[in-house]
Design an enzyme around this catalytic site. Structure first.
Site, PDB file in Angstrom:
ATOM      1  N   ASP A  72       0.838  -1.213   0.163  1.00 22.82           N
ATOM      2  CA  ASP A  72      -0.074   0.053  -0.298  1.00 22.82           C
ATOM      3  C   ASP A  72       0.853   1.209  -0.074  1.00 22.82           C
ATOM      4  OD1 ASP A  72       0.997   0.044   2.664  1.00 22.82           O
ATOM      5  OD2 ASP A  72      -0.947  -0.974   3.449  1.00 22.82           O
ATOM      6  N   HIS A  77       6.718  -7.256  -1.394  1.00 26.04           N
ATOM      7  CA  HIS A  77       5.683  -7.663  -2.278  1.00 26.04           C
ATOM      8  C   HIS A  77       5.135  -7.002  -3.466  1.00 26.04           C
ATOM      9  CE1 HIS A  77       4.524 -11.120   0.908  1.00 26.04           C
ATOM     10  NE2 HIS A  77       5.723 -11.251   0.356  1.00 26.04           N
TER      11      HIS A  77
HETATM   12  P1  NAD Z   1      -2.280 -11.423   7.112  1.00 32.46           P
HETATM   13  O1  NAD Z   1      -3.604 -10.710   6.687  1.00 32.46           O
HETATM   14  O2  NAD Z   1      -2.129 -12.736   6.780  1.00 32.46           O
HETATM   15  O3  NAD Z   1      -2.199 -10.948   8.472  1.00 32.46           O
HETATM   16  C1  NAD Z   1      -2.512  -9.967   9.252  1.00 32.46           C
HETATM   17  C2  NAD Z   1      -1.969  -9.913  10.767  1.00 32.46           C
HETATM   18  O4  NAD Z   1      -2.267  -8.755  11.395  1.00 32.46           O
HETATM   19  C3  NAD Z   1      -2.722 -11.181  11.347  1.00 32.46           C
HETATM   20  O5  NAD Z   1      -1.734 -11.919  12.378  1.00 32.46           O
HETATM   21  C4  NAD Z   1      -3.842 -10.242  12.501  1.00 32.46           C
HETATM   22  O6  NAD Z   1      -3.741 -10.679  13.814  1.00 32.46           O
HETATM   23  C5  NAD Z   1      -2.970  -8.977  12.471  1.00 32.46           C
HETATM   24  N1  NAD Z   1      -3.759  -7.617  13.116  1.00 32.46           N
HETATM   25  C6  NAD Z   1      -4.636  -7.497  12.580  1.00 32.46           C
HETATM   26  N2  NAD Z   1      -5.000  -6.057  12.931  1.00 32.46           N
HETATM   27  C7  NAD Z   1      -4.052  -5.790  13.653  1.00 32.46           C
HETATM   28  C8  NAD Z   1      -3.522  -4.455  14.164  1.00 32.46           C
HETATM   29  N3  NAD Z   1      -4.395  -3.284  14.450  1.00 32.46           N
HETATM   30  N4  NAD Z   1      -2.562  -4.491  14.888  1.00 32.46           N
HETATM   31  C9  NAD Z   1      -1.599  -5.500  15.228  1.00 32.46           C
HETATM   32  N5  NAD Z   1      -1.923  -6.760  14.206  1.00 32.46           N
HETATM   33  C10 NAD Z   1      -3.161  -6.600  13.606  1.00 32.46           C
HETATM   34  O7  NAD Z   1      -1.284 -10.402   6.455  1.00 32.46           O
HETATM   35  P2  NAD Z   1       0.263 -10.608   6.216  1.00 32.46           P
HETATM   36  O8  NAD Z   1       0.995 -11.396   7.390  1.00 32.46           O
HETATM   37  O9  NAD Z   1       0.772  -9.393   5.885  1.00 32.46           O
HETATM   38  O10 NAD Z   1       0.469 -11.539   4.849  1.00 32.46           O
HETATM   39  C11 NAD Z   1      -0.514 -11.816   3.862  1.00 32.46           C
HETATM   40  C12 NAD Z   1      -0.242 -10.952   2.581  1.00 32.46           C
HETATM   41  O11 NAD Z   1      -1.235  -9.979   2.303  1.00 32.46           O
HETATM   42  C13 NAD Z   1       0.887 -10.417   2.157  1.00 32.46           C
HETATM   43  O12 NAD Z   1       1.533 -10.993   1.356  1.00 32.46           O
HETATM   44  C14 NAD Z   1       0.529  -9.054   1.942  1.00 32.46           C
HETATM   45  O13 NAD Z   1       1.136  -8.559   0.508  1.00 32.46           O
HETATM   46  C15 NAD Z   1      -0.863  -9.078   1.740  1.00 32.46           C
HETATM   47  N6  NAD Z   1      -1.728  -7.756   1.996  1.00 32.46           N
HETATM   48  C16 NAD Z   1      -1.454  -6.558   1.926  1.00 32.46           C
HETATM   49  C17 NAD Z   1      -2.204  -5.448   2.288  1.00 32.46           C
HETATM   50  C18 NAD Z   1      -1.556  -4.059   2.460  1.00 32.46           C
HETATM   51  O14 NAD Z   1      -0.939  -3.880   1.719  1.00 32.46           O
HETATM   52  N7  NAD Z   1      -2.106  -3.151   3.056  1.00 32.46           N
HETATM   53  C19 NAD Z   1      -3.579  -5.622   2.764  1.00 32.46           C
HETATM   54  C20 NAD Z   1      -4.052  -7.153   2.470  1.00 32.46           C
HETATM   55  C21 NAD Z   1      -3.100  -7.929   2.360  1.00 32.46           C
END
Ligand code: NAD
Ligand code: ZN
Length: 249
Positions: A109, A124
Site C-alpha cells: 500500500d 511484495h
Molecule cells: P495477514 O492478513 O495474513 O495477517 C494480518 C495479521 O495482522 C494477523 O496476524 C492479525 O492478527 C494482525 N492484525 C490485524 N489487525 C492488527 C492491528 N491493528 N495491529 C496489529 N496486528 C493486527 O497479512 P500478512 O501477514 O501481511 O500476509 C498476507 C499477505 O497480505 C501479504 O503478502 C501482503 O502482501 C498482503 N496484503 C497486503 C495488504 C496491504 O498492503 N495493506 C492488505 C492485505 C493483504
C-alpha cells in the site's frame, strides 16, 4: 474508552535506547487501522465470494484476467483514500532515532513511505505500480474501456499490478537485502503479520537463529509467538506510539 497504557520491560527500553541494529517486518495488520483490510478479514461486497488467495495468483490471472484486474483496481482505489496511522508514524520516528534500521514490509500500500520511512524494502511490490505481464514495461497511464484488461503500449501484452502473487518469486535485490538485515540485526520486530506467507515469515526465524531478540506485536498469536522474547498483544497503532514514548520520553 480508557485503555491501560502498555507496560514495557525496562530491559527492552534500555536496549532500544542503546541504538541496536534493528529490523521491523510488517504485514497487513499495520495498515488495518488505516482502514485497509488484511487478507484474513472477510472480503466485502462484490468480492465476498472470493478468497484473496484465489485472486492473487498467476493461475487466477491466466484463468480470468479481467476478474483479477478489477479486484486490484478496487483495492487500488481503496488505498488512494487512506492515510498512514499512528503505527506507521511511530516506525518513521524509530528510523530517525536508530542509525541502522531496516523496515521490511509485505504491504503493497505504500503507507510506510507516506509516513516518512526512507529505508523500506517492499518485498511484495506496490499496488500503485502497473506493468506488462509479458515484457515487464511499467505503465503510468493506460486506456481502460471497462470491458477488457488494458494492454501494454510496447508489446500489446496484458497489464497487471506490480505485486508479488502467490507462487511468484520475490524481487531478488529486496529479498537479499532483507535476509542480510535479518541476519545482522540485534533486535527484530514482527508487527501485524500472520507469519504464514513465505519467505517473509522465515526472516524472523533467521534473526532468532542468529541470536537476535524477537519482539512481536500482533492482535493474535502467530507461529512466531512461542519463539518471541517479548509479545505485545493488541493494535500496532496503539502499541508502537506508546513504545516510542517510553523509549524516548
Ligand atoms: P495477514 O492478513 O495474513 O495477517 C494480518 C495479521 O495482522 C494477523 O496476524 C492479525 O492478527 C494482525 N492484525 C490485524 N489487525 C492488527 C492491528 N491493528 N495491529 C496489529 N496486528 C493486527 O497479512 P500478512 O501477514 O501481511 O500476509 C498476507 C499477505 O497480505 C501479504 O503478502 C501482503 O502482501 C498482503 N496484503 C497486503 C495488504 C496491504 O498492503 N495493506 C492488505 C492485505 C493483504
Ligand atoms: Zn509489454
Amino acid at each position: 474508552m480508557y485503555a491501560d497504557p502498555v507496560t514495557f520491560p525496562a530491559e527492552l527500553l534500555t536496549l532500544l535506547r542503546g541504538g541496536p541494529k534493528l529490523v521491523a517486518l510488517t504485514g497487513a495488520g499495520v495498515s488495518q487501522e488505516s482502514g485497509l483490510r488484511t487478507f484474513r478479514d472477510a472480503q466485502a461486497g462484490l468480492w465476498a465470494q472470493y478468497k484473496p488467495e484465489d485472486l492473487a495468483s498467476p493461475e487466477a490471472f491466466r484463468r480470468d484476467p479481467k476478474l483479477v484486474w478489477d479486484w486490484y483496481a478496487w483495492r487500488r482505489e481503496a488505498v488512494k483514500g487512506v492515510r498512514p496511522n499512528p503505527g506507521h508514524y511511530a516506525l518513521a520516528e524509530i528510523e530517525k532515532r536508530i542509525p541502522e534500521f531496516t523496515l521490511i514490509t509485505q504491504n503493497v500500500d505504500g503507507l510506510h513511505r507516506m509516513a516518512g520511512n526512507l529505508n523500506v524494502l517492499e518485498l511484495h511490490g506496490n499496488i500503485q505500480r502497473v506493468r506488462c505481464a509479458d515484457c515487464h514495461t511499467f505503465a503510468e497511464t493506460w486506456d481502460d474501456d471497462g470491458e477488457s484488461v488494458p494492454r501494454c503500449r510496447e508489446c500489446g501484452g496484458l497489464l497487471r499490478p506490480d505485486v508479488v502473487w502467490f507462487g511468484e518469486a520475490l524481487p531478488r535485490a529486496q529479498l537479499e537485502a532483507a535476509v542480510e538485515a535479518a541476519r545482522a540485526c540485534q533486535v527484530f520486530f514482527s508487527i501485524g503479520t500472520s507469519g504464514v506467507v513465505q519467505p517473509a515469515a522465515s526472516l524472523a526465524f533467521a534473526a532468532h537463529n542468529r541470536g537476535a531478540l524477537i519482539v512481536e506485536i500482533n492482535a493474535e498469536p502467530t507461529p512466531l509467538t512461542s519463539k518471541a522474547d517479548y509479545v505485545f498483544h493488541g493494535k500496532s497503532g496503539e502499541i508502537l506510539p506508546e513504545l516510542v514514548k517510553a523509549v524516548w520520553p
